[in-house]
Design an enzyme around this catalytic site. Structure first.
Site, PDB file in Angstrom:
ATOM      1  N   ASP A 158      49.877 153.642  70.800  1.00 55.09           N
ATOM      2  CA  ASP A 158      49.891 152.903  69.654  1.00 55.09           C
ATOM      3  C   ASP A 158      50.331 153.970  68.793  1.00 55.09           C
ATOM      4  OD1 ASP A 158      51.237 150.269  69.576  1.00 55.09           O
ATOM      5  OD2 ASP A 158      50.430 150.639  67.637  1.00 55.09           O
ATOM      6  N   CYS A 265      59.303 140.830  73.510  1.00 55.69           N
ATOM      7  CA  CYS A 265      58.900 138.930  74.143  1.00 55.69           C
ATOM      8  C   CYS A 265      60.377 138.610  73.356  1.00 55.69           C
ATOM      9  CB  CYS A 265      57.678 139.545  73.190  1.00 55.69           C
ATOM     10  SG  CYS A 265      57.369 139.739  72.146  1.00 55.69           S
TER      11      CYS A 265
END
Length: 440
Positions: A158, A265
């Site tokens: 990340d 998403c």
């Protein structure tokens, strides 16, 4: 996104109500099936006949497409579940099992990408945008499906330093030695150098890569209410370029015959089909995999093959050649349009809509790299890792690359030295040496 008025009405009605609470039993321990039975017999059964504010208490229902009947959905929002006296015992049980690492609270659609990635214990796996870590945990479960000592490896990356520590919190209970967390820009993720069977130094290629990329999140409107006020079309136009760079970098690191799962998403085609299409045009050795064989009981819609691009001002464009306004050209690019879309089988992508199975909105596609008759792809098993100490001296070891991660404080990544900081005893986190104020 939706084709008829009635479908659109159903879509919007579901988007305006709370998202059901969902959770799953972590399938990495021998007690997953007994724990599942305890929930059903000692907690779910007690809810039958219970009334909440004059209405029958919702009973948790099995998510039909999740393997092993280990995922559950209760038609009640998480805040309601926390504050309902009638559900107090169930809530306390779930909280204690989450703390123990036996149950994971995770949105239903978020469980899909790791499942279709199809990770095996011998795979080298990269999760490019891993935080907060619920999907990473699924990858680890799959890696350890045959025992505690897989020959493969999961690297969870990340770009946000603080979110890396969220990954530690999410995964530390798994206590895996075949796991590493890195703090790196996904668009420029460095090559890891290993020695192949012939003693040649080569870049490590990954068998599986998960690209659950940053997105506008319009598919999460049922739980992230602030998006209703903050969303605007310019967000998708801006983030499309970032998503595209991440996917292209993943393609460059994938082994022949390997698999990438790209997911968001969001339901905006600029973030989904347009990104995938433009990447496939640039990398002809990749193809979309048909989705019919994945999770048969999951209701999904095919990917879009036509769409228009809207500027912030409300102007719609069908093709890039129509964009003449200089200000519009700054935010709209040729990669956003469905040029030659029919050649790339975008209908193989999966769109999950809220009104089909009472979930959030999600986009998923499976991309594979075709094999060519070249030299074998480097695997981790038996590979030697090249390490470099602070003096620049190079050493070789007969251990696997996973072993070297834990024995050495520096791993050679291209020409950059990385240092390893231990977030927990057995979960190393790698940062660039210039990362400020990072301590063990």
């Amino acid at each position: 996104v939706v084709s008829t008025q009635s479908t659109g009405d159903s879509f919007m009605s579901h988007m305006s109500i709370d998202l059901p609470a969902t959770f799953r039993v972590v399938n990495s321990r021998g007690d997953s099936i007994p724990l599942n039975n305890i929930m059903k017999e000692q907690h779910f059964s007690k809810l039958e006949g219970v009334m909440i504010e004059g209405e029958p208490c919702p009973i948790p229902q099995n998510i039909p497409w999740y393997p092993g009947e280990l995922a559950w959905q209760i038609n009640m929002s998480r805040p309601m579940l926390r504050h309902s006296e009638e559900l107090f015992s169930l809530h306390q049980f779930l909280v204690s099992e989450v703390e123990r690492g036996s149950i994971a609270r995770q949105e239903a659609v978020s469980m899909i990408p790791p499942l279709v990635l199809d990770v095996k214990p011998h795979h080298t796996v990269l999760d490019m945008c891993a935080a907060p870590g619920s999907k990473t945990l699924q990858l680890l479960e799959a890696l350890h499906a045959e025992g505690p000592h897989p020959s493969g490896l999961v690297i969870a990356n990340d770009g946000d330093n603080k979110r890396c520590y969220m990954l530690v919190t999410q995964t530390k209970r798994f206590n895996s030695l075949a796991f590493m967390i890195t703090n790196e820009d996904a668009t420029r993720f460095p090559n890891v150098k290993v020695f192949n069977d012939k003693g040649k130094l080569v870049s490590l290629k990954y068998d599986r890569i998960l690209c659950d990329v940053p997105c506008t999140g319009d598919g999460t409107l049922r739980k992230n209410y602030a998006i209703w006020k903050k969303w605007y079309q310019g967000q998708a136009l801006g983030i499309h370029k970032l998503q595209r760079r991440i996917l292209l970098r993943a393609m460059d690191m994938l082994a022949e015959g390997g698999r990438i799962v790209y997911s968001t998403c969001s339901l905006n085609p600029i973030e989904n089909e347009a990104t995938v299409l433009s990447a496939l045009r640039d990398r002809p050795q990749f193809r979309l995999v048909p989705s019919e064989g994945f999770l048969p009981e999951l209701k999904r819609r095919p990917g879009l093959t036509t769409w228009k691009v809207m500027h912030n001002t409300g102007t719609w464009y069908e093709k890039f050649e129509d964009v003449k306004e200089p200000k519009h050209l700054k935010s709209i690019s040729p990669t956003m349009f469905p040029t030659d879309a029919e050649m790339y089988h975008l209908d193989r992508c999966m769109r999950v809509y809220p009104h089909d199975q009472n979930t959030g909105g999600f986009f998923i596609c499976v991309i594979e790299r075709e094999e060519t008759p070249q030299e074998p792809v480097t695997k981790l098993e038996g590979a030697e890792a090249k390490t470099e100490d602070n003096t620049g001296e190079v050493s070789k070891s007969g251990d696997t690359f996973s072993d070297n991660i834990h024995k050495n404080t520096n791993v050679l990544v291209d020409k950059m030295t990385w240092k390893t900081y231990h977030g927990t005893e057995k979960i190393p986190i790698s940062f660039r040496t210039q990362t400020p104020n990072v301590s063990k």
